[in-house]
Design a protein around this motif. Structure first.
Motif, PDB file in Angstrom:
ATOM      1  N   ALA A  21     -13.099  46.545  10.342  1.00  0.00           N
ATOM      2  CA  ALA A  21     -14.163  47.777  11.007  1.00  0.00           C
ATOM      3  C   ALA A  21     -13.630  48.109  12.480  1.00  0.00           C
ATOM      4  O   ALA A  21     -13.773  49.473  12.670  1.00  0.00           O
ATOM      5  CB  ALA A  21     -15.435  47.017  11.238  1.00  0.00           C
TER       6      ALA A  21
ATOM      7  N   ARG B 131      -8.278  54.425  12.165  1.00  0.00           N
ATOM      8  CA  ARG B 131      -8.096  55.120  10.899  1.00  0.00           C
ATOM      9  C   ARG B 131      -6.731  55.274  10.233  1.00  0.00           C
ATOM     10  O   ARG B 131      -6.404  55.037   9.124  1.00  0.00           O
ATOM     11  CB  ARG B 131      -8.990  56.245  10.894  1.00  0.00           C
TER      12      ARG B 131
ATOM     13  N   ASP C 221     -12.839  58.438  -6.047  1.00  0.00           N
ATOM     14  CA  ASP C 221     -13.680  58.526  -4.701  1.00  0.00           C
ATOM     15  C   ASP C 221     -12.698  58.398  -3.509  1.00  0.00           C
ATOM     16  O   ASP C 221     -12.771  57.114  -2.878  1.00  0.00           O
ATOM     17  CB  ASP C 221     -14.644  57.387  -4.742  1.00  0.00           C
TER      18      ASP C 221
ATOM     19  N   VAL D 121     -12.686  59.227  -0.487  1.00  0.00           N
ATOM     20  CA  VAL D 121     -13.368  58.798   0.590  1.00  0.00           C
ATOM     21  C   VAL D 121     -13.954  57.712   0.807  1.00  0.00           C
ATOM     22  O   VAL D 121     -13.662  56.791   1.774  1.00  0.00           O
ATOM     23  CB  VAL D 121     -14.359  59.968   1.076  1.00  0.00           C
ATOM     24  N   GLY D 122     -14.497  57.412  -0.355  1.00  0.00           N
ATOM     25  CA  GLY D 122     -15.271  56.092  -0.186  1.00  0.00           C
ATOM     26  C   GLY D 122     -14.225  54.900  -0.190  1.00  0.00           C
ATOM     27  O   GLY D 122     -14.469  53.641   0.318  1.00  0.00           O
ATOM     28  N   CYS D 123     -12.930  54.984  -0.648  1.00  0.00           N
ATOM     29  CA  CYS D 123     -12.023  54.077  -1.020  1.00  0.00           C
ATOM     30  C   CYS D 123     -11.571  53.476   0.470  1.00  0.00           C
ATOM     31  O   CYS D 123     -10.883  52.699   0.562  1.00  0.00           O
ATOM     32  CB  CYS D 123     -10.814  54.654  -1.583  1.00  0.00           C
ATOM     33  N   THR D 124     -11.946  54.753   1.425  1.00  0.00           N
ATOM     34  CA  THR D 124     -11.245  54.135   2.821  1.00  0.00           C
ATOM     35  C   THR D 124     -12.489  53.670   3.841  1.00  0.00           C
ATOM     36  O   THR D 124     -12.185  53.792   5.179  1.00  0.00           O
ATOM     37  CB  THR D 124     -10.490  55.301   3.405  1.00  0.00           C
ATOM     38  N   GLN D 125     -13.497  53.299   3.198  1.00  0.00           N
ATOM     39  CA  GLN D 125     -14.497  53.019   4.147  1.00  0.00           C
ATOM     40  C   GLN D 125     -14.564  51.472   4.401  1.00  0.00           C
ATOM     41  O   GLN D 125     -14.654  50.731   3.510  1.00  0.00           O
ATOM     42  CB  GLN D 125     -15.875  53.222   3.583  1.00  0.00           C
ATOM     43  N   PRO D 126     -14.255  51.066   5.781  1.00  0.00           N
ATOM     44  CA  PRO D 126     -14.377  49.631   5.876  1.00  0.00           C
ATOM     45  C   PRO D 126     -15.682  49.032   5.361  1.00  0.00           C
ATOM     46  O   PRO D 126     -16.589  49.737   5.881  1.00  0.00           O
ATOM     47  CB  PRO D 126     -13.795  49.598   7.391  1.00  0.00           C
TER      48      PRO D 126
ATOM     49  N   GLY E 262     -16.873  48.835   2.573  1.00  0.00           N
ATOM     50  CA  GLY E 262     -17.394  49.384   1.201  1.00  0.00           C
ATOM     51  C   GLY E 262     -16.716  48.541   0.191  1.00  0.00           C
ATOM     52  O   GLY E 262     -15.602  47.937   0.215  1.00  0.00           O
TER      53      GLY E 262
ATOM     54  N   ARG F 272     -15.517  49.713  -2.882  1.00  0.00           N
ATOM     55  CA  ARG F 272     -14.368  50.099  -3.516  1.00  0.00           C
ATOM     56  C   ARG F 272     -13.128  49.685  -2.519  1.00  0.00           C
ATOM     57  O   ARG F 272     -12.083  49.374  -3.349  1.00  0.00           O
ATOM     58  CB  ARG F 272     -14.414  51.622  -3.430  1.00  0.00           C
ATOM     59  N   LEU F 273     -13.082  49.749  -1.456  1.00  0.00           N
ATOM     60  CA  LEU F 273     -11.919  49.146  -0.639  1.00  0.00           C
ATOM     61  C   LEU F 273     -11.654  47.841  -0.845  1.00  0.00           C
ATOM     62  O   LEU F 273     -10.462  47.238  -1.106  1.00  0.00           O
ATOM     63  CB  LEU F 273     -12.183  49.278   0.908  1.00  0.00           C
TER      64      LEU F 273
END
Ligand SMILES: NC(=O)c1ccc[n+]([C@@H]2O[C@H](COP(=O)([O-])OP(=O)(O)OC[C@H]3O[C@@H](n4cnc5c(N)ncnc54)[C@H](O)[C@@H]3O)[C@@H](O)[C@H]2O)c1
Ligand SMILES: [Zn+2]
Length: 362
Positions: free
Chosen positions: A170, A174, A202, A204-209, A211, A213-214
């Motif tokens: 978190a 970035r 996705d 964008v979703g892949c780089t959400q700490p 999340g 997908r990451l």
């Protein structure tokens, strides 16, 4: 959500634990025989280190916290000497444990301390960057830098366990997260194309700490590295390709890092390096236009660079020739003979090499 345990098989199999709020599991990885633990971390991670210390102390184990310089500044013989002295003063024995909390620079240093103190003590790694989770902390390679170059001194010393607490990501800048994604995507190109599908579905979703997908991508990339270092994939990817497969994009990427005096992030250099080697494979008749385009679109969707400055070919070629992956006079590249099908390309012509550069520099 529950934790995931990924075994890394070898002479002594160890676990990589991935999950949220898993820092407490450090005591399980330390094991029952330690009476003392040295916890090494950079100053930037003091709060996290305090939490790890409390967990260890709650298990009635004495903890010595040692701050090491941030990032690459930790990977020096001077820092190693300082830590050896501290362990000596505190009477660290063969059954005591070193724990490393931080990015790949910290885990490389702590792995090296673990490999060398009393010829090897138990080492637990808690990687806190994406790159360290999916790459540096897994596989047992440890090392430090010398004035002659990066990572020239080191040892193989697999950790006793690796703890990836996803909540650590978190606070990661970035740009560091995205650079780590280059190594994740590399795992997709060389072994596990599902990684590519997930990013494409996705980005964008892949780089959400934090999340899901990451998390899935991290687990898949760790699995790729675990399989490669255990030698499990050797049959699938050809007898000559063991760990070398992990060098996908690295011959050109290392050359960029070198001529940029290591001011580029490793992942950024590897991103361009993968596009370069994809172009090279296309020129050599191995990879389709569509597969090369897929390299560009996936990496661009992750805001990673896919081109390099024009007019630097002579410097790049010279730098590639001194890279340790060149054997004798011939340059060797891990290339793709289709997505997920890596092989070695040895001694491509200078004409092909330059033509691939033209494609990434125009
Ligand atoms: N041993 C291997 O197989 C292997 C593989 C790949 C890379 N490496 C090594 O890994 C190193 C690069 O790793 P890196 O990119 O993690 O670099 P790094 O360790 O220098 O960390 C990058 C920066 O992020 C900070 N940081 C760490 N965790 C953070 C967090 N959770 N929140 C905010 N900031 C945080 C660090 O303090 C540092 O300033 C290089 O030294 C490279 O040689 C080793
Ligand atoms: Zn790399």
């Amino acid at each position: 959500m529950t934790e995931t345990v990924i075994p890394v098989r070898g002479d002594s199999t160890y676990a990589v634990i991935v999950g949220h709020k898993v820092l407490d599991r450090v005591t399980d990885l330390i094991g029952g025989s330690a009476s003392k633990v040295a916890l090494l971390h950079p100053p930037t991670l003091r709060d996290l280190a305090d939490r790890v210390m409390s967990s260890i102390a709650a298990a009635d184990i004495e903890v010595l916290a040692l701050e090491v310089p941030d990032g690459e500044a930790a990977k020096t013989s001077g820092v190693v000497d300082m830590i050896w002295n501290a362990l000596g003063e505190e009477g660290f024995t063969r059954t005591d444990v070193v724990v490393g909390l931080g990015g790949g620079a910290t885990t490389d240093l702590v792995g090296f301390i673990g490999a060398t103190w009393l010829r090897g003590v138990r080492t637990v790694l808690i990687p806190t960057t994406l790159l360290a989770m999916v790459d540096a902390a897994v596989g047992g390679k440890t090392g430090i830098n010398t004035s002659a170059g990066k990572n020239l001194v080191g040892a193989f010393h697999p950790p006793a366990g690796v703890l990836c607490d996803l909540d650590c990501l978190a606070t990661l800048p970035r740009a560091d997260l995205l650079a780590g994604m280059a190594e994740v995507v590399k795992g997709g190109f060389i072994v596990d194309p599902r990684i590519l599908d997930i990013v494409e579905s996705d980005p964008v979703g892949c780089t959400q700490p934090g999340g899901p997908r990451l998390r899935e991508l991290i687990e898949r990339k760790i699995q790729v590295k675990a399989d490669v270092v255990a030698g499990d994939l050797r049959e699938r990817i050809g007898p000559e390709l063991g760990r070398e497969v992990l060098n996908y994009g690295h011959t050109f990427g290392h050359a960029v890092e070198r001529i940029e005096n290591y001011r580029w992030r490793h992942g950024d250099a590897i991103s361009v390096g993968m596009v370069y080697v994809a172009e090279l494979a296309r020129i050599e008749g191995l990879l389709s236009d569509a597969d090369v385009a897929r390299h560009r679109s996936i990496l661009t969707s992750l805001e990673l660079p896919v081109s390099y400055a024009p007019g630097r070919w002579d410097d790049l070629l010279a730098a590639m020739r001194v890279d340790k992956k060149a054997r004798g006079d011939m340059l060797r590249f891990v290339v793709l003979d289709g997505i997920g099908k890596p092989r070695i390309l040895e001694g491509p012509s200078e004409e092909s090499l330059r033509a691939a550069y033209e494609e990434v520099s125009s």
